[in-house]
Scaffold this active site. Structure first.
Site, PDB file in Angstrom:
ATOM      1  N   ARG A  42       0.822  -1.218   0.000  1.00 12.21           N
ATOM      2  CA  ARG A  42       0.000   0.000   0.000  1.00 12.21           C
ATOM      3  C   ARG A  42       0.854   1.266   0.000  1.00 12.21           C
ATOM      4  O   ARG A  42       0.441   2.286  -0.562  1.00 12.21           O
ATOM      5  CB  ARG A  42      -0.943  -0.009   1.197  1.00 12.21           C
ATOM      6  CG  ARG A  42      -2.053  -0.995   0.985  1.00 12.21           C
ATOM      7  CD  ARG A  42      -3.097  -0.892   2.068  1.00 12.21           C
ATOM      8  NE  ARG A  42      -4.267  -1.679   1.688  1.00 12.21           N
ATOM      9  CZ  ARG A  42      -5.167  -2.114   2.538  1.00 12.21           C
ATOM     10  NH1 ARG A  42      -5.048  -1.850   3.826  1.00 12.21           N
ATOM     11  NH2 ARG A  42      -6.201  -2.818   2.112  1.00 12.21           N
ATOM     12  N   LYS A 208     -20.818 -14.983   2.494  1.00 11.00           N
ATOM     13  CA  LYS A 208     -22.203 -14.711   2.847  1.00 11.00           C
ATOM     14  C   LYS A 208     -22.951 -13.929   1.795  1.00 11.00           C
ATOM     15  O   LYS A 208     -22.438 -12.974   1.225  1.00 11.00           O
ATOM     16  CB  LYS A 208     -22.237 -13.940   4.177  1.00 11.00           C
ATOM     17  CG  LYS A 208     -21.644 -14.749   5.311  1.00 11.00           C
ATOM     18  CD  LYS A 208     -22.153 -14.297   6.669  1.00 11.00           C
ATOM     19  CE  LYS A 208     -21.781 -12.876   6.980  1.00 11.00           C
ATOM     20  NZ  LYS A 208     -22.062 -12.505   8.368  1.00 11.00           N
ATOM     21  N   GLY A 361     -11.466  -7.865  -0.865  1.00 10.13           N
ATOM     22  CA  GLY A 361     -10.182  -8.161  -0.249  1.00 10.13           C
ATOM     23  C   GLY A 361      -9.746  -9.598  -0.422  1.00 10.13           C
ATOM     24  O   GLY A 361      -8.604  -9.876  -0.804  1.00 10.13           O
ATOM     25  N   GLY A 384     -14.283  -2.748   0.857  1.00  7.31           N
ATOM     26  CA  GLY A 384     -15.605  -2.173   1.121  1.00  7.31           C
ATOM     27  C   GLY A 384     -15.962  -1.073   0.131  1.00  7.31           C
ATOM     28  O   GLY A 384     -17.092  -1.002  -0.360  1.00  7.31           O
TER      29      GLY A 384
HETATM   30  P1  ADP Z   1     -14.253 -10.691  -0.657  1.00  3.94           P
HETATM   31  O1  ADP Z   1     -13.368 -10.251   0.491  1.00  3.94           O
HETATM   32  O2  ADP Z   1     -13.474 -10.964  -1.901  1.00  3.94           O
HETATM   33  O3  ADP Z   1     -15.405  -9.736  -0.869  1.00  3.94           O
HETATM   34  P2  ADP Z   1     -15.776 -12.444   1.062  1.00  3.94           P
HETATM   35  O4  ADP Z   1     -15.184 -11.778   2.257  1.00  3.94           O
HETATM   36  O5  ADP Z   1     -17.199 -12.218   0.788  1.00  3.94           O
HETATM   37  O6  ADP Z   1     -14.898 -12.106  -0.247  1.00  3.94           O
HETATM   38  O7  ADP Z   1     -15.605 -14.029   1.188  1.00  3.94           O
HETATM   39  C1  ADP Z   1     -14.368 -14.666   1.342  1.00  3.94           C
HETATM   40  C2  ADP Z   1     -14.476 -15.882   2.208  1.00  3.94           C
HETATM   41  O8  ADP Z   1     -15.496 -16.760   1.743  1.00  3.94           O
HETATM   42  C3  ADP Z   1     -13.215 -16.697   2.235  1.00  3.94           C
HETATM   43  O9  ADP Z   1     -12.654 -16.641   3.527  1.00  3.94           O
HETATM   44  C4  ADP Z   1     -13.665 -18.117   1.873  1.00  3.94           C
HETATM   45  O10 ADP Z   1     -13.062 -19.120   2.663  1.00  3.94           O
HETATM   46  C5  ADP Z   1     -15.145 -18.061   2.146  1.00  3.94           C
HETATM   47  N1  ADP Z   1     -15.884 -19.082   1.389  1.00  3.94           N
HETATM   48  C6  ADP Z   1     -15.906 -19.268   0.064  1.00  3.94           C
HETATM   49  N2  ADP Z   1     -16.656 -20.354  -0.263  1.00  3.94           N
HETATM   50  C7  ADP Z   1     -17.111 -20.872   0.894  1.00  3.94           C
HETATM   51  C8  ADP Z   1     -17.930 -21.997   1.219  1.00  3.94           C
HETATM   52  N3  ADP Z   1     -18.409 -22.812   0.271  1.00  3.94           N
HETATM   53  N4  ADP Z   1     -18.194 -22.225   2.523  1.00  3.94           N
HETATM   54  C9  ADP Z   1     -17.691 -21.405   3.474  1.00  3.94           C
HETATM   55  N5  ADP Z   1     -16.924 -20.331   3.240  1.00  3.94           N
HETATM   56  C10 ADP Z   1     -16.629 -20.062   1.962  1.00  3.94           C
HETATM   57 MG    MG Z   2     -13.636 -10.403   2.633  1.00  5.62          MG
END
Ligand code: ADP
Ligand code: MG
Length: 404
Positions: A42, A208, A361, A384
């Site tokens: 960063r 989620k 992230g 975010g």
């Molecule tokens: P980003 O940061 O890219 O927006 P998220 O924070 O929404 O992504 O999600 C990332 C997390 O989702 C990871 O830690 C990953 O392990 C989890 N994940 C992905 N698929 C599954 C699954 N099938 N069951 C549980 N957790 C999951």
């Molecule tokens: Mg995340």
């Protein structure tokens, strides 16, 4: 989102307040340790803006938040390790202040000469930062003649060092512009929001669905197809009536998922096979099953090979791809194939001219882990902030910048 940038202002002999994102990982949480910066990505990301301003005779006053301190007593979040690293990288002294604002900061800022760099203390040491306190904004505003925002990752928060100070300086007729990093983010994500080229394929995953319902809704307005993987796919599959075993399913979000499925029709593509296991663990045995046969005591931790084939087909010919959220629990090698192989498909497409944007992230981390970061068109630095922008929200830190 056509904003003025550092290139639109004359900074010769001026004092420039630059809001950077120096929220870097540190080697220790113990204030008594000799804390160092463990990843300076960063800091390096801000260099184009900093060099540009220094080369044109500006004096720099830099500020950033770092971690989540509860008070200035949390010395483990002091900016000293950041100042040391920045000084090393720039090969110039960095005047590290022990306060964000106050008499000493004002006095030193007043004597600052072109080419000199001053780094303020962690903005979150000031209780007024997160409250967007006008008094704090005013104290920051008097320090400089020009405000530059290069902290895209903080643009979704109206804090004193982002929106507040910019508002005050603008009212005083001082230029309030974007740095190069901010400009790059706005160009990439702004296209996806304002005038996306078609076919536009969005890929959603992650843990989620509840975090991302608004995002999916907005994408349904803009994108031609949405591919769903990751944990959130389970909630959709359950809403369609499949047995999802012990998979992560958000019961509360089932009605929303059903509603989205109905609105989307065949524009929303769900997995057709999954990699399941009997526990959430790195050493769990992986088994590929069609979505009809998840099993009552199994959990889905990745998308399967047939799903990847389906997604590959849907991605054919896309002009724009926006990907947010890993396809599986990529932190565990056995459940990383879906995420890694999707990253490979996208890297290949980017090399053929598709604009591939990664937001979020964990998604960015997964692409980096797969060694494909430099193959993508754009990897957003703001988790975010990039999600809120893609949701169609106006970000306060961007709204306040001068229009081009
Ligand atoms: P980003 O940061 O890219 O927006 P998220 O924070 O929404 O992504 O999600 C990332 C997390 O989702 C990871 O830690 C990953 O392990 C989890 N994940 C992905 N698929 C599954 C699954 N099938 N069951 C549980 N957790 C999951
Ligand atoms: Mg995340």
């Amino acid at each position: 989102m056509n904003k003025k940038t550092v290139e639109d202002v004359d900074v010769q002999g001026k004092k420039v307040l630059v809001r950077v994102d120096f929220n870097v990982p540190l080697s220790s949480k113990d204030p008594n340790d000799d804390i160092t910066v463990t990843d300076d990505t960063r800091i390096r990301a801000a260099l184009p803006t900093l060099h540009y301003l220094l080369d044109r005779g500006a004096a720099l006053i830099l500020c950033s938040h770092l971690g989540r301190p509860k008070s200035p007593a949390d010395r483990q979040f002091a900016m000293d390790p950041v100042a040391a690293r920045l000084s090393e990288i720039l090969d110039r002294p960095v005047l590290k202040m022990d306060e964000v604002v106050g008499d000493e900061v004002t006095a030193v800022a007043a004597t600052l000469q072109p080419g000199q760099i001053m780094l303020l203390e962690n903005t979150r040491f000031e209780p007024g930062e997160k409250k967007n306190d006008p008094a704090l904004s005013a104290q920051l505003a008097v320090l400089a003649d020009v405000y530059v925002d290069d902290a895209f990752g903080s643009a979704h928060r109206a804090h004193a060092s982002t929106e507040g100070v910019a508002q005050v300086m603008r009212a005083e007729g001082k230029p309030v512009v974007a740095g190069f990093l901010m400009e790059k983010e706005l160009a990439a994500l702004g296209t996806a929001v304002a005038n996306p080229p078609h076919p536009y394929v969005a890929i959603m995953g992650g843990a989620k669905i509840s975090d991302k319902i608004k995002l999916i809704e907005n994408l349904l307005d803009k994108a031609d197809v949405i591919l769903i993987g990751g944990g959130m796919a389970n909630t959709f599959l359950r809403a369609k009536g499949y047995e999802t075993g012990t998979s992560l399913v958000e019961e509360d979000a089932l009605p929303e998922a059903a509603r989205l499925l109905e609105t989307a029709g065949d524009r929303l593509a769900l997995p057709i096979d999954l990699v399941v296991a009997d526990k959430f663990a790195a050493d769990a045995l992986a088994e590929i099953v069609p979505v009809e046969h998840i099993g009552a005591n199994k959990m889905a931790l990745d998308i399967g090979p047939a799903t990847l084939d389906l997604f590959r087909q849907k991605l054919q010919g896309a002009k724009l791809v926006v990907w947010n959220g890993p396809m599986g629990v990529f932190e565990f090698d056995r459940f990383a194939a879906g995420t890694n192989q999707l990253a490979e498909i996208l890297a290949e497409q980017a090399s053929q001219g598709t604009q591939v944007i990664i937001g979020g992230g964990d998604s960015a981390a997964a692409v980096k882990k797969a060694g494909l970061a430099d193959k993508m068109s754009h990897i957003s630095t703001g988790g975010g902030a990039s999600l809120e922008l893609l949701e169609g929200k106006t970000l306060p830190g961007i709204a306040v910048l001068d229009e081009a």
